[in-house]
Design an enzyme around this catalytic site. Structure first.
Site, PDB file in Angstrom:
ATOM      1  N   GLU A  95       0.986  -1.133   0.137  1.00 35.66           N
ATOM      2  CA  GLU A  95      -0.189  -0.175  -0.030  1.00 35.66           C
ATOM      3  C   GLU A  95       0.935   0.710   0.171  1.00 35.66           C
ATOM      4  O   GLU A  95       1.211   1.224   1.039  1.00 35.66           O
ATOM      5  CB  GLU A  95      -1.042   0.024   1.226  1.00 35.66           C
ATOM      6  CG  GLU A  95      -1.411  -1.190   1.719  1.00 35.66           C
ATOM      7  CD  GLU A  95      -2.681  -1.434   0.384  1.00 35.66           C
ATOM      8  OE1 GLU A  95      -2.800  -0.314  -0.551  1.00 35.66           O
ATOM      9  OE2 GLU A  95      -3.291  -2.426   0.207  1.00 35.66           O
ATOM     10  N   CYS A 158      -7.350  -1.301   8.251  1.00 40.56           N
ATOM     11  CA  CYS A 158      -5.807  -2.448   8.038  1.00 40.56           C
ATOM     12  C   CYS A 158      -5.741  -0.936   7.639  1.00 40.56           C
ATOM     13  O   CYS A 158      -4.766  -0.200   8.092  1.00 40.56           O
ATOM     14  CB  CYS A 158      -6.297  -2.814   6.886  1.00 40.56           C
ATOM     15  SG  CYS A 158      -6.426  -4.439   6.948  1.00 40.56           S
ATOM     16  N   HIS A 179      -1.726  -5.847   2.388  1.00 40.27           N
ATOM     17  CA  HIS A 179      -2.363  -6.525   1.868  1.00 40.27           C
ATOM     18  C   HIS A 179      -2.215  -7.603   1.362  1.00 40.27           C
ATOM     19  O   HIS A 179      -1.006  -7.748   0.138  1.00 40.27           O
ATOM     20  CB  HIS A 179      -3.407  -5.880   1.344  1.00 40.27           C
ATOM     21  CG  HIS A 179      -4.204  -5.313   1.985  1.00 40.27           C
ATOM     22  ND1 HIS A 179      -4.714  -3.933   1.746  1.00 40.27           N
ATOM     23  CD2 HIS A 179      -5.387  -5.705   3.054  1.00 40.27           C
ATOM     24  CE1 HIS A 179      -5.946  -3.430   3.303  1.00 40.27           C
ATOM     25  NE2 HIS A 179      -6.299  -4.745   3.415  1.00 40.27           N
TER      26      HIS A 179
HETATM   27  N1  PCA Z   1      -8.847  -6.806   6.445  1.00 37.50           N
HETATM   28  C1  PCA Z   1      -9.263  -5.563   7.301  1.00 37.50           C
HETATM   29  C2  PCA Z   1      -9.359  -5.542   8.172  1.00 37.50           C
HETATM   30  C3  PCA Z   1      -8.693  -6.742   9.087  1.00 37.50           C
HETATM   31  C4  PCA Z   1      -7.912  -7.500   7.754  1.00 37.50           C
HETATM   32  O1  PCA Z   1      -6.893  -8.791   8.100  1.00 37.50           O
HETATM   33  C5  PCA Z   1      -8.979  -4.420   5.653  1.00 37.50           C
HETATM   34  O2  PCA Z   1      -8.672  -4.538   4.602  1.00 37.50           O
HETATM   35  O3  PCA Z   1      -9.106  -3.266   6.575  1.00 37.50           O
END
Ligand code: PCA
Length: 221
Positions: A95, A158, A179
């Protein structure tokens, strides 16, 4: 009383560290690959740094305190890498941008549901990852691991953790957010016909490469 430097054994305690966080399962997912990878890396050594791996709650009201506690436990880490699951992503998504927005339809694990909220009332609109993004993607590519730079981490928990870690003031510290897509096990649980996935081992290697690349760049290697 002695003022001499501590013996070697206690100096070990001060070895440089890296914090890797994952998240607990949420939103009906049977597991969260980010938690599995963070736990697997806890205690590992990467580029001379001891990895502290911790799992954070998917709860907008407690997650920042949990992050701060993990950072304190790691003791001035050189790098904080937060990771989480994005079940619709096809490969590693590094990200770039955290935005000052909290807005989500899937309730968090404490039942909170927020629309059109801010993370910090008077906070900056956005922060950029403190990682060499292109170098990391290139290193993945050399290792045969698919990944890319993603422009948004969404507006859920996240992104909240990503925003908070980038907003931290203090000694210069590398930090960013990765991610992960579904692991193969999660793809099978969700319906393999429509769910992209990577092997857990591949994702773990991707995290190791990310850390080594970021630290190498930071130290001018
Ligand atoms: N993914 C979510 C919150 C926790 C996770 O593992 C997100 O992308 O915000």
């Amino acid at each position: 009383m002695s003022t001499q430097s501590p013996p070697a054994a206690s100096r070990l305690f001060f070895a440089p560290t890296v914090l890797v966080t994952g998240f607990e399962p949420f939103g009906g997912h049977t597991l969260n690959p980010s938690a599995i990878v963070a736990r697997a890396l806890d205690g590992a050594t990467i580029a001379g740094h001891r990895v502290v791996g911790r799992v954070l709650p998917v709860d907008t009201t407690t997650v920042v305190a949990a992050l701060e506690a993990a950072i304190a436990e790691a003791g001035a880490p050189a790098l904080v890498l937060c990771t989480g699951l994005a079940a619709d992503r096809a490969s590693l998504a590094l990200e770039r941008t955290a935005v000052n927005v909290l807005s989500f339809d899937i309730p968090d694990n404490a039942g909170n549901q927020i629309r059109e909220g801010l993370i910090r009332q008077n906070g900056d609109a956005a922060h950029f990852a403190k990682l060499p993004l292109d170098d990391i993607v290139a290193a993945w590519r050399s290792a045969g691991i698919p990944g890319y730079v993603s422009e948004t981490a969404g507006t859920y928990i996240c992104n909240q953790v990503f925003y908070e870690v980038l907003a931290l003031k203090g000694p210069s510290m590398l930090s960013g957010f990765l991610h992960l897509p579904c692991s193969h096990e999660l793809a099978i649980a969700r319906g393999a016909a429509r769910t992209p996935s990577l092997a857990l081992e591949t994702m773990q290697t991707g995290v190791e490469i990310l850390i080594a690349t970021a630290l190498g760049t930071a130290h001018g290697a």
